[in-house]
Design a protein around this motif. Structure first.
Motif, mmCIF file in Angstrom:
data_model
loop_
_atom_site.group_PDB
_atom_site.id
_atom_site.type_symbol
_atom_site.label_atom_id
_atom_site.label_comp_id
_atom_site.label_asym_id
_atom_site.label_seq_id
_atom_site.Cartn_x
_atom_site.Cartn_y
_atom_site.Cartn_z
ATOM 1 N N VAL A 43 0.831 -1.205 0.000
ATOM 2 C CA VAL A 43 0.000 0.000 0.000
ATOM 3 C C VAL A 43 0.867 1.258 0.000
ATOM 4 C CG1 VAL A 43 -1.660 1.343 1.366
ATOM 5 C CG2 VAL A 43 -1.990 -1.111 1.049
ATOM 6 N N GLU A 44 1.993 1.214 0.679
ATOM 7 C CA GLU A 44 2.892 2.365 0.718
ATOM 8 C C GLU A 44 3.361 2.750 -0.692
ATOM 9 O OE1 GLU A 44 5.295 5.450 2.315
ATOM 10 O OE2 GLU A 44 3.730 4.259 3.265
ATOM 11 N N GLY A 45 3.827 1.768 -1.441
ATOM 12 C CA GLY A 45 4.291 2.045 -2.799
ATOM 13 C C GLY A 45 3.167 2.481 -3.717
ATOM 14 N N GLN A 46 2.022 1.840 -3.576
ATOM 15 C CA GLN A 46 0.861 2.200 -4.398
ATOM 16 C C GLN A 46 0.392 3.617 -4.079
ATOM 17 O OE1 GLN A 46 -1.512 -1.116 -3.116
ATOM 18 N NE2 GLN A 46 -0.046 -2.550 -4.014
ATOM 19 N N LEU A 47 0.477 3.996 -2.825
ATOM 20 C CA LEU A 47 0.140 5.353 -2.411
ATOM 21 C C LEU A 47 1.106 6.364 -3.023
ATOM 22 C CD1 LEU A 47 -0.783 6.444 1.190
ATOM 23 C CD2 LEU A 47 0.989 7.678 -0.034
ATOM 24 N N ILE A 48 2.389 6.047 -3.045
ATOM 25 C CA ILE A 48 3.396 6.966 -3.576
ATOM 26 C C ILE A 48 3.197 7.191 -5.073
ATOM 27 C CG2 ILE A 48 5.863 7.224 -4.066
ATOM 28 C CD1 ILE A 48 6.397 5.855 -1.351
ATOM 29 N N VAL A 49 2.963 6.109 -5.838
ATOM 30 C CA VAL A 49 2.773 6.290 -7.285
ATOM 31 C C VAL A 49 1.451 7.013 -7.561
ATOM 32 C CG1 VAL A 49 4.209 4.305 -7.912
ATOM 33 C CG2 VAL A 49 1.757 3.964 -7.593
ATOM 34 N N GLY A 50 0.444 6.775 -6.727
ATOM 35 C CA GLY A 50 -0.809 7.501 -6.858
ATOM 36 C C GLY A 50 -0.618 8.980 -6.576
ATOM 37 N N LEU A 88 -8.834 9.757 -11.012
ATOM 38 C CA LEU A 88 -8.766 8.516 -11.794
ATOM 39 C C LEU A 88 -7.316 8.138 -12.096
ATOM 40 C CD1 LEU A 88 -11.725 8.988 -14.315
ATOM 41 C CD2 LEU A 88 -11.557 7.255 -12.518
ATOM 42 N N ALA A 89 -6.483 9.145 -12.366
ATOM 43 C CA ALA A 89 -5.067 8.881 -12.635
ATOM 44 C C ALA A 89 -4.384 8.272 -11.409
ATOM 45 C CB ALA A 89 -4.369 10.175 -13.043
ATOM 46 N N ALA A 90 -4.696 8.812 -10.234
ATOM 47 C CA ALA A 90 -4.114 8.287 -8.989
ATOM 48 C C ALA A 90 -4.578 6.853 -8.745
ATOM 49 C CB ALA A 90 -4.506 9.178 -7.816
ATOM 50 N N ALA A 91 -5.882 6.609 -8.925
ATOM 51 C CA ALA A 91 -6.421 5.259 -8.723
ATOM 52 C C ALA A 91 -5.817 4.283 -9.724
ATOM 53 C CB ALA A 91 -7.943 5.282 -8.846
ATOM 54 N N ALA A 92 -5.665 4.723 -10.981
ATOM 55 C CA ALA A 92 -5.107 3.852 -12.022
ATOM 56 C C ALA A 92 -3.647 3.524 -11.738
ATOM 57 C CB ALA A 92 -5.238 4.529 -13.384
ATOM 58 N N ALA A 93 -2.877 4.522 -11.255
ATOM 59 C CA ALA A 93 -1.468 4.286 -10.932
ATOM 60 C C ALA A 93 -1.340 3.271 -9.792
ATOM 61 C CB ALA A 93 -0.793 5.597 -10.559
ATOM 62 N N LEU A 131 -7.821 -9.212 -9.636
ATOM 63 C CA LEU A 131 -8.795 -8.147 -9.434
ATOM 64 C C LEU A 131 -8.719 -7.594 -8.019
ATOM 65 C CD1 LEU A 131 -11.142 -6.500 -10.600
ATOM 66 C CD2 LEU A 131 -12.695 -8.327 -9.854
ATOM 67 N N SER A 132 -8.515 -8.468 -7.053
ATOM 68 C CA SER A 132 -8.429 -8.033 -5.661
ATOM 69 C C SER A 132 -7.249 -7.095 -5.449
ATOM 70 C CB SER A 132 -8.287 -9.250 -4.739
ATOM 71 O OG SER A 132 -8.056 -8.842 -3.412
ATOM 72 N N MET A 133 -6.090 -7.448 -5.991
ATOM 73 C CA MET A 133 -4.909 -6.608 -5.825
ATOM 74 C C MET A 133 -5.049 -5.283 -6.582
ATOM 75 S SD MET A 133 -2.787 -7.870 -3.704
ATOM 76 C CE MET A 133 -1.410 -6.788 -4.040
ATOM 77 N N VAL A 134 -5.708 -5.323 -7.735
ATOM 78 C CA VAL A 134 -5.913 -4.104 -8.516
ATOM 79 C C VAL A 134 -6.830 -3.130 -7.769
ATOM 80 C CG1 VAL A 134 -7.047 -3.205 -10.597
ATOM 81 C CG2 VAL A 134 -5.428 -5.099 -10.775
ATOM 82 N N ILE A 135 -7.925 -3.646 -7.216
ATOM 83 C CA ILE A 135 -8.857 -2.779 -6.476
ATOM 84 C C ILE A 135 -8.199 -2.237 -5.212
ATOM 85 C CG2 ILE A 135 -11.046 -2.715 -5.202
ATOM 86 C CD1 ILE A 135 -12.112 -4.803 -7.194
ATOM 87 N N SER A 136 -7.468 -3.094 -4.508
ATOM 88 C CA SER A 136 -6.753 -2.654 -3.312
ATOM 89 C C SER A 136 -5.761 -1.549 -3.662
ATOM 90 C CB SER A 136 -6.018 -3.842 -2.681
ATOM 91 O OG SER A 136 -5.253 -3.436 -1.569
ATOM 92 N N GLY A 137 -5.040 -1.724 -4.766
ATOM 93 C CA GLY A 137 -4.087 -0.713 -5.210
ATOM 94 C C GLY A 137 -4.761 0.594 -5.586
ATOM 95 N N ALA A 138 -5.974 0.518 -6.150
ATOM 96 C CA ALA A 138 -6.717 1.729 -6.518
ATOM 97 C C ALA A 138 -7.071 2.542 -5.276
ATOM 98 C CB ALA A 138 -7.974 1.353 -7.293
ATOM 99 N N ALA A 173 -5.376 2.559 -2.527
ATOM 100 C CA ALA A 173 -4.119 3.141 -2.049
ATOM 101 C C ALA A 173 -3.709 4.343 -2.899
ATOM 102 C CB ALA A 173 -3.023 2.080 -2.076
ATOM 103 N N GLY A 174 -3.901 4.238 -4.222
ATOM 104 C CA GLY A 174 -3.577 5.356 -5.099
ATOM 105 C C GLY A 174 -4.381 6.591 -4.761
ATOM 106 N N LEU A 175 -5.652 6.403 -4.419
ATOM 107 C CA LEU A 175 -6.496 7.530 -4.013
ATOM 108 C C LEU A 175 -6.001 8.151 -2.701
ATOM 109 C CD1 LEU A 175 -10.072 6.207 -4.889
ATOM 110 C CD2 LEU A 175 -8.862 8.123 -5.962
ATOM 111 N N ALA A 176 -5.438 7.332 -1.828
ATOM 112 C CA ALA A 176 -4.850 7.873 -0.591
ATOM 113 C C ALA A 176 -3.724 8.842 -0.928
ATOM 114 C CB ALA A 176 -4.339 6.734 0.295
ATOM 115 N N GLY A 177 -2.923 8.486 -1.947
ATOM 116 C CA GLY A 177 -1.869 9.390 -2.393
ATOM 117 C C GLY A 177 -2.421 10.678 -2.980
ATOM 118 N N ALA A 178 -3.559 10.553 -3.679
ATOM 119 C CA ALA A 178 -4.191 11.737 -4.268
ATOM 120 C C ALA A 178 -4.617 12.741 -3.197
ATOM 121 C CB ALA A 178 -5.399 11.322 -5.104
ATOM 122 N N MET A 179 -4.992 12.247 -2.020
ATOM 123 C CA MET A 179 -5.383 13.153 -0.935
ATOM 124 C C MET A 179 -4.241 14.105 -0.571
ATOM 125 S SD MET A 179 -8.508 12.261 -0.287
ATOM 126 C CE MET A 179 -8.580 11.936 -2.049
#
Length: 348
Positions: A81-88, A112-117, A238-245, A247-253
């Motif tokens: 989640v940490e890495g996914q948050l950073i790229v988001g 959407l860009a953050a969630a996709a990353a 799908l589970s890992m992709v949704i979880s990563g999305a 986390a990416g939104l957390a980075g967007a915050m």
């Protein structure tokens, strides 16, 4: 005692025990726990500014907690989640900076860009888990470091060698003059609304859809799920992709809410790892994560007031938070004690 009552009592007792043991640690260390906890309270609720900053702090923790909890509920342990948050964070900062669009288009595009990353960063561990059975814990830990250094390199490239990107366009910002003035010019933004909406999305997806049922079934028993005709590989990915999305939104915050840019990092933000504690505090349920993030975010921000007012080092505050997590993790023992107490009362 009912299971529902047990789920409520265990975290409450864990928090009380954590605060009590934390008070003992402070006394043994020569600090006044009453003064320290008053400082903590004032740091959270002392003024409209403090309350605004506390709510702002909760938003990324809430989304990071959802990311971890979603993976847990589907049988996976997403340490990435940490890495996914950073790229988001980077994706949101870049899209928010690089384009000039109407707000009605720009803001959703940035999210959407953050969630996709974040989803993309969760895709590889999901693929390796689904196809080669490589444990997701190992891959996601490594992906955290890759994310950190790749994002630092990208910041260097897009900023022309500066240590941070340019500020995002106003059309991509979650900041609001209304919220700022309401809370004495704090950095509170509309991210909390997005985070709470994602809580509803997670609940609806897991509890009210066929996809959610399959995701949970595969996590519970992949062999039985495959025998029932479910695609185990698809659901793991799908589970890992949704979880990563999430986390990416957390980075967007942080990118389009709190800071408005991203700067080079010497180390991890810690929010992604704290998401594990938030999910644990919330028993991996959407509503529970709300309470877990509220507690964790409040403690994290309010604790900044303890060294200034009560002279308590930040390390002691970290010990108190860790003690609460420890007691929540030991919830099974607390449940046993509560059940025995309940049994004795019924026997009388």
């Amino acid at each position: 005692m009912s299971n529902r009552m047990m789920k409520i009592l265990v975290p409450v007792i864990s928090i009380i025990l954590g605060l009590l043991v934390g008070a003992i640690v402070m006394v043994l260390s020569g600090y006044d726990p009453i003064k320290a906890y008053i400082a903590l309270w004032d740091g959270i609720f002392g003024s409209p500014y403090e309350m605004g900053e506390t709510v702002r702090q909760i938003s990324p923790y809430l989304l990071a907690g959802l990311a971890v909890a979603f993976a847990f509920r589907t049988g996976l342990f997403n340490i990435g989640v940490e890495g996914q948050l950073i790229v988001g964070w980077f994706a949101a900062a870049y899209v928010g900076m690089a384009f000039e669009l109407p707000k009605v288009i720009h803001l959703p595009l940035t999210l959407l860009a953050a969630a996709a990353a974040g989803a993309l960063w969760g895709l590889l561990p999901g693929l390796l888990k689904a196809t080669l059975r490589v444990h997701e814990v190992i891959v996601t830990i490594m992906m955290n470091y890759i994310a950190l250094y790749v994002v630092n390199a990208l910041i260097d490239k897009v900023s022309g060698g500066s240590y941070k990107t340019e500020r995002i366009q106003e059309s991509a910002s979650l900041r609001s003059n209304f919220l700022s003035e309401l809370t004495d010019f704090s950095t509170l933004h509309y991210g909390i609304i997005i985070a709470l909406f994602m809580v509803i999305v997670m609940w609806f997806l897991l509890e009210k859809t066929k996809t959610g049922y399959e995701l949970k079934a595969v996590g519970f028993n992949d062999h039985a799920s495959q025998y029932a005709g479910m695609s185990v590989k698809k659901n793991i990915i799908l589970s890992m992709v949704i979880s990563g999305a999430f986390a990416g939104l957390a980075g967007a915050m942080e990118a389009i809410g709190t800071f408005g840019y991203i700067s080079k990092m010497n180390g991890f933000t810690g929010m992604g790892f704290d998401g594990i504690a938030v999910a644990l505090l919330g028993a991996n349920t959407p509503l529970g994560v709300v309470f877990g993030a509220t507690l964790f975010g409040s403690l994290k921000y309010g604790s900044n007031n303890m060294p200034n007012v009560a002279g308590v080092p930040v390390e002691i505050v970290s010990i108190v938070i860790a003690l609460i997590i420890f007691f929540v993790a030991s919830g099974y023992m607390i449940q046993l004690i509560l059940k025995r107490i309940g049994s004795k009362k019924e026997a009388k």
